[in-house]
Design a protein around this motif. Structure first.
Motif, short mmCIF file in Angstrom:
data_model
loop_
_atom_site.label_atom_id
_atom_site.label_comp_id
_atom_site.label_asym_id
_atom_site.label_seq_id
_atom_site.Cartn_x
_atom_site.Cartn_y
_atom_site.Cartn_z
N UNK A 290 36.36 74.27 -7.43
CA UNK A 290 35.52 73.63 -8.18
C UNK A 290 34.15 74.04 -8.62
N UNK A 291 33.38 74.74 -7.59
CA UNK A 291 32.15 75.25 -8.00
C UNK A 291 32.17 76.45 -8.52
N UNK A 292 33.16 77.05 -8.32
CA UNK A 292 33.47 78.58 -8.87
C UNK A 292 32.48 79.49 -8.50
N UNK A 293 31.93 79.64 -7.32
CA UNK A 293 30.87 80.24 -6.87
C UNK A 293 31.22 81.13 -5.80
N UNK A 294 32.52 81.46 -5.69
CA UNK A 294 33.06 82.19 -4.39
C UNK A 294 34.54 83.05 -4.94
N UNK A 295 34.45 84.24 -4.82
CA UNK A 295 35.66 85.24 -5.17
C UNK A 295 36.33 85.28 -3.84
N UNK A 296 37.61 85.00 -3.71
CA UNK A 296 38.42 85.12 -2.35
C UNK A 296 38.88 86.54 -2.44
N UNK A 297 38.93 87.18 -1.23
CA UNK A 297 39.33 88.43 -0.89
C UNK A 297 40.69 88.64 -0.21
N UNK A 298 41.10 89.63 0.22
CA UNK A 298 42.22 89.74 1.14
C UNK A 298 41.76 89.63 2.52
N UNK A 299 40.36 89.80 2.86
CA UNK A 299 39.89 89.22 3.97
C UNK A 299 40.02 87.94 4.24
N UNK A 300 39.51 87.10 3.10
CA UNK A 300 39.83 85.66 3.33
C UNK A 300 41.23 85.24 3.56
N UNK A 301 42.02 85.62 2.94
CA UNK A 301 43.41 85.46 3.35
C UNK A 301 43.83 85.84 4.68
N UNK A 302 43.58 86.68 5.04
CA UNK A 302 43.79 87.51 6.48
C UNK A 302 43.06 86.35 7.59
N UNK A 303 41.99 85.90 7.27
CA UNK A 303 41.19 84.92 8.10
C UNK A 303 41.68 83.78 8.19
N UNK A 304 42.24 83.02 6.98
CA UNK A 304 42.89 81.92 7.01
C UNK A 304 44.36 81.89 7.88
N UNK A 305 45.06 82.94 7.59
CA UNK A 305 46.33 83.14 8.50
C UNK A 305 46.04 83.11 9.95
N UNK A 306 44.76 83.88 10.22
CA UNK A 306 44.61 83.82 11.81
C UNK A 306 44.10 82.39 12.31
N UNK A 307 43.43 81.52 11.50
CA UNK A 307 43.11 80.21 11.75
C UNK A 307 44.26 79.55 11.97
N UNK A 308 45.23 79.43 11.20
CA UNK A 308 46.50 78.80 11.36
C UNK A 308 47.13 79.19 12.54
N UNK A 309 47.37 80.39 12.53
CA UNK A 309 48.17 81.06 14.02
C UNK A 309 47.57 80.35 15.15
N UNK A 310 46.23 80.51 15.30
CA UNK A 310 45.30 79.95 16.21
C UNK A 310 45.60 78.51 16.52
N UNK A 311 45.61 77.88 15.49
CA UNK A 311 45.62 76.36 15.43
C UNK A 311 47.11 75.97 16.25
N UNK A 312 48.08 76.64 15.61
CA UNK A 312 49.67 76.47 16.37
C UNK A 312 49.63 77.14 17.60
#
Length: 327
Positions: A290-312
């Motif tokens: 929406x704001x288009x002021x952020x460019x996700x990287x592979x580090x972002x996707x790794x972090x997102x996966x870790x958060x989901x794993x931690x939640x479960x």
């Protein structure tokens, strides 16, 4: 399973509230406009008033819209039980300090740095839960806390984009911002667990407890506003610099107090921390699409996966073990 539905509903609303609050508060503290910038201390007071009114309306509805029943309940719980009421002064004072600190932090730090640092409250909450509530966390739960913090840090890891420093708005004093967040993390952990202990040892409505909490918060907030911004309030009024986005911030902050109280009542304080962490990912996605002021990287996707794993992982460990504090 109404309590289970209420738990996940309150957690979902908390994710929405936390994401919206951070984005709007940062915007309101950095946008340039005509006239003076609004006073953070007055916004804290306005949020407390809004929260008290909302809780009164909820209790009023629960008692079949009877003013006599509402008056009787408030007298019985607030006036006739002074020691029980005074217990709420401790978390209320700390929450008031915390709310003011968050305005200071977002006035001096960018949203990413603020959100990453503020996740230290998950660890302080866990430590206070163990020490104050006697809660026993398993190995997998402690591991999930570490994984969660690592994942959040990776999601918000700053990317070095050429020219970003020139394009970014002034962030004030980073040292002041970081100090404000660190103190807020410690206060959030202690006050949240203390309030959880009071709620789960009491059979009284969470909304009545929030009225008590709000009354003390209003007093502490007024003292802080007059002590810190008294001259400016006398000169230009309490609501100087207010705009539509300011009122959105105030409403979201008031809503946050109510949602957090419901989360503490129906879930627990550490699970609240996970919901808040998930909102960080959501706010990052909003910044990109929406704001288009952020460019996700592979580090972002790794972090997102870790958060989901931690939640479960946390949920898996927490389900089979009964919680003595909720008996």
């Amino acid at each position: 399973m109404a309590s289970s539905r209420l738990k996940y509903l309150s957690l979902g609303v908390l994710v929405f509230q936390t994401t919206s609050l951070v984005l709007t508060m940062r915007c309101s503290r950095t946008q340039l406009g005509d006239g003076p910038r609004y006073l953070a201390s007055s916004a804290v007071v306005a949020a407390e008033v809004m929260k008290i009114v909302a809780c009164l309306l909820i209790v009023f509805k629960e008692h079949s819209y009877s003013l006599r029943s509402l008056n009787s309940l408030l007298r019985q719980e607030i006036v006739h039980k002074p020691m029980e009421t005074l217990k709420l002064a401790i978390p209320s004072g700390i929450y008031t300090l915390q709310n003011n600190l968050l305005y200071i932090a977002l006035s001096n730090l960018d949203a990413a740095t603020y959100q990453v640092t503020y996740q230290l409250k998950i660890l302080t909450t866990a430590l206070f839960s163990v020490s104050m509530l006697g809660r026993r966390l398993g190995v997998y739960q402690w591991l999930s806390l570490l994984i969660l913090m690592a994942g959040v840090a990776l999601v918000q890891w700053p990317s070095e984009t050429p020219g970003a420093a020139e394009d970014a708005p002034s962030s004030g004093s980073p040292l002041v911002g970081v100090a404000a967040v660190l103190v807020a993390c410690c206060s959030s952990g202690f006050a949240g667990v203390y309030f959880e202990k009071i709620l789960k040892e009491s059979k009284q409505s969470v909304w009545v407890r929030n009225i008590q909490l709000g009354l003390f918060g209003l007093v502490f907030g007024l003292v802080g506003m007059l002590g810190y911004d008294g001259e400016r309030v006398m000169e230009s009024g309490m609501f100087q610099g207010y705009s539509s986005i300011t009122w959105v911030v105030v409403a979201l902050q008031a809503l946050g107090g109510l949602v957090i109280a419901a989360v503490i009542k129906y879930a627990d304080n550490i699970l609240k921390g996970f919901a808040t962490s998930l909102s960080i990912i959501l706010s990052t996605l909003i910044s990109y699409f929406w704001l288009q002021d952020f460019d996700p990287t592979s580090v972002f996707f790794l972090g997102a996966l870790l958060v989901i794993v931690a939640t479960f992982l946390y949920g898996y460990e927490g389900k089979p073990a009964p919680n003595p504090s909720r008996a």
